[in-house]
Design a protein around this motif. Structure first.
Motif, short mmCIF file in Angstrom:
data_model
loop_
_atom_site.label_atom_id
_atom_site.label_comp_id
_atom_site.label_asym_id
_atom_site.label_seq_id
_atom_site.Cartn_x
_atom_site.Cartn_y
_atom_site.Cartn_z
N ARG A 38 0.84 -1.20 0.00
CA ARG A 38 0.00 0.00 0.00
C ARG A 38 0.87 1.25 0.00
NH1 ARG A 38 -5.34 -1.36 2.49
NH2 ARG A 38 -5.26 -3.58 2.90
N ALA A 39 0.31 2.33 -0.50
CA ALA A 39 1.01 3.61 -0.44
C ALA A 39 1.06 4.07 1.01
CB ALA A 39 0.30 4.65 -1.30
N VAL A 40 2.13 4.77 1.38
CA VAL A 40 2.30 5.24 2.74
C VAL A 40 2.34 6.77 2.73
CG1 VAL A 40 3.79 5.26 4.78
CG2 VAL A 40 3.56 3.17 3.40
N VAL A 41 1.48 7.39 3.54
CA VAL A 41 1.47 8.84 3.70
C VAL A 41 1.88 9.13 5.14
CG1 VAL A 41 0.04 10.91 3.70
CG2 VAL A 41 -0.35 9.13 1.99
N LEU A 42 2.91 9.96 5.30
CA LEU A 42 3.38 10.33 6.63
C LEU A 42 2.90 11.74 6.95
CD1 LEU A 42 5.06 10.00 9.21
CD2 LEU A 42 7.04 10.82 7.91
N ILE A 43 2.16 11.86 8.06
CA ILE A 43 1.73 13.16 8.54
C ILE A 43 2.68 13.57 9.65
CG2 ILE A 43 -0.10 14.47 9.67
CD1 ILE A 43 -2.11 12.53 8.42
N LEU A 44 3.37 14.67 9.46
CA LEU A 44 4.25 15.18 10.52
C LEU A 44 3.39 15.83 11.59
CD1 LEU A 44 6.38 14.83 8.24
CD2 LEU A 44 7.61 16.63 9.42
N HIS A 45 3.63 15.46 12.83
CA HIS A 45 2.79 15.96 13.92
C HIS A 45 3.43 17.08 14.71
CE1 HIS A 45 -0.57 13.26 13.56
NE2 HIS A 45 0.29 12.32 13.26
N GLY A 46 4.53 17.61 14.23
CA GLY A 46 5.13 18.72 14.95
C GLY A 46 6.41 19.20 14.29
N ASP A 47 6.72 20.45 14.56
CA ASP A 47 7.95 21.07 14.06
C ASP A 47 9.06 20.69 15.02
OD1 ASP A 47 9.80 22.69 12.79
OD2 ASP A 47 9.15 24.48 13.84
N ASP A 48 9.52 19.45 14.90
CA ASP A 48 10.49 18.92 15.84
C ASP A 48 11.47 18.01 15.11
OD1 ASP A 48 10.80 18.51 18.98
OD2 ASP A 48 11.23 16.60 17.97
N GLU A 49 12.70 18.03 15.56
CA GLU A 49 13.74 17.21 14.93
C GLU A 49 13.35 15.73 14.87
OE1 GLU A 49 16.73 16.51 12.66
OE2 GLU A 49 16.37 18.55 13.37
N TYR A 50 12.63 15.27 15.88
CA TYR A 50 12.19 13.87 15.93
C TYR A 50 11.40 13.51 14.67
CZ TYR A 50 9.41 9.82 17.31
OH TYR A 50 8.79 8.59 17.34
N TYR A 51 10.43 14.35 14.30
CA TYR A 51 9.59 14.05 13.15
C TYR A 51 10.35 14.21 11.83
CZ TYR A 51 5.83 13.84 16.48
OH TYR A 51 5.05 13.48 17.54
N TYR A 52 11.24 15.21 11.75
CA TYR A 52 12.05 15.35 10.54
C TYR A 52 12.98 14.15 10.39
CZ TYR A 52 10.41 20.17 10.67
OH TYR A 52 9.63 21.28 10.70
N GLY A 53 13.50 13.65 11.50
CA GLY A 53 14.36 12.46 11.46
C GLY A 53 13.60 11.24 10.98
N LEU A 54 12.36 11.07 11.47
CA LEU A 54 11.53 9.95 11.00
C LEU A 54 11.29 10.06 9.50
CD1 LEU A 54 8.69 9.58 13.65
CD2 LEU A 54 10.57 8.01 13.22
N ALA A 55 10.99 11.26 9.05
CA ALA A 55 10.72 11.47 7.62
C ALA A 55 11.92 11.09 6.78
CB ALA A 55 10.33 12.93 7.38
N ALA A 56 13.10 11.49 7.20
CA ALA A 56 14.31 11.19 6.43
C ALA A 56 14.69 9.72 6.53
CB ALA A 56 15.46 12.07 6.92
N LYS A 57 14.61 9.17 7.72
CA LYS A 57 15.03 7.78 7.92
C LYS A 57 14.16 6.79 7.16
CE LYS A 57 16.10 4.37 11.41
NZ LYS A 57 16.32 4.11 12.81
N HIS A 58 12.87 7.09 7.05
CA HIS A 58 11.94 6.16 6.41
C HIS A 58 11.53 6.62 5.02
CE1 HIS A 58 11.68 3.70 10.00
NE2 HIS A 58 11.70 4.84 10.67
N ASP A 59 12.36 7.45 4.43
CA ASP A 59 12.12 8.00 3.10
C ASP A 59 11.82 6.92 2.06
OD1 ASP A 59 12.18 9.92 0.98
OD2 ASP A 59 14.25 9.36 0.59
N ARG A 60 12.45 5.78 2.20
CA ARG A 60 12.31 4.72 1.20
C ARG A 60 10.90 4.12 1.15
NH1 ARG A 60 12.39 -0.61 2.21
NH2 ARG A 60 13.03 -0.74 4.36
N VAL A 61 10.14 4.18 2.25
CA VAL A 61 8.80 3.59 2.25
C VAL A 61 7.68 4.62 2.19
CG1 VAL A 61 9.54 1.51 3.48
CG2 VAL A 61 8.65 3.43 4.77
N VAL A 62 8.00 5.90 2.35
CA VAL A 62 6.97 6.94 2.35
C VAL A 62 6.73 7.43 0.92
CG1 VAL A 62 6.37 9.26 3.17
CG2 VAL A 62 7.53 7.66 4.70
N HIS A 63 5.47 7.43 0.54
CA HIS A 63 5.10 7.89 -0.81
C HIS A 63 4.75 9.37 -0.84
CE1 HIS A 63 4.58 3.53 -0.98
NE2 HIS A 63 4.89 3.66 -2.25
#
Length: 125
Positions: A38-63
């Motif tokens: 399935r396609a994966v959509v990531l919703i960032l829940h805050g302006d925080d390094e934690y969420y930016y890190g998740l976005a970058a680390k899991h870039d390969r599976v996020v559509h």
């Protein structure tokens, strides 16, 4: 254990078409290990390094990425320049204030409001 939890989550999602809306580490970790097709959509829940890190680390599976503030949108585009066409700005549901409150010294005041139902005591047995 985490791997057992991720297997259960993947099984609950199941294979097939559609979209998974991810919000945090367990979602993304599961989808990184288990391809549910399935396609994966990531919703960032805050302006925080934690969420930016998740976005970058899991870039390969996020559509696609969703940011609800202009700052988060701009930060994501700067951090993931190869994904700018997959980053969407969907404004938060309420207008953000132009000024933010500033903490002041002294005791913390808290109001906890909740509905209160009073039940009569039940007799034992």
């Amino acid at each position: 254990n985490l791997h057992a939890v991720m297997r259960r989550i993947a099984r609950a999602i199941g294979p097939g078409r559609g979209v998974v809306v991810a919000a945090d580490l367990v979602d993304l970790a599961t989808l990184s290990v288990h391809d549910v097709g399935r396609a994966v959509v990531l919703i960032l829940h805050g302006d925080d390094e934690y969420y930016y890190g998740l976005a970058a680390k899991h870039d390969r599976v996020v559509h696609a990425y969703v940011a609800y503030s202009r700052r988060m949108y701009d930060q994501l585009r700067a951090r993931l320049p190869h994904r700018v066409t997959d980053i969407f700005y969907i404004p938060y549901g309420i207008p953000l204030p132009t000024r933010m409150r500033v903490a002041v010294g002294g005791p913390l005041r808290l109001i906890f409001a909740f509905p209160m139902r009073i039940r009569p005591p039940q007799s034992p047995g």
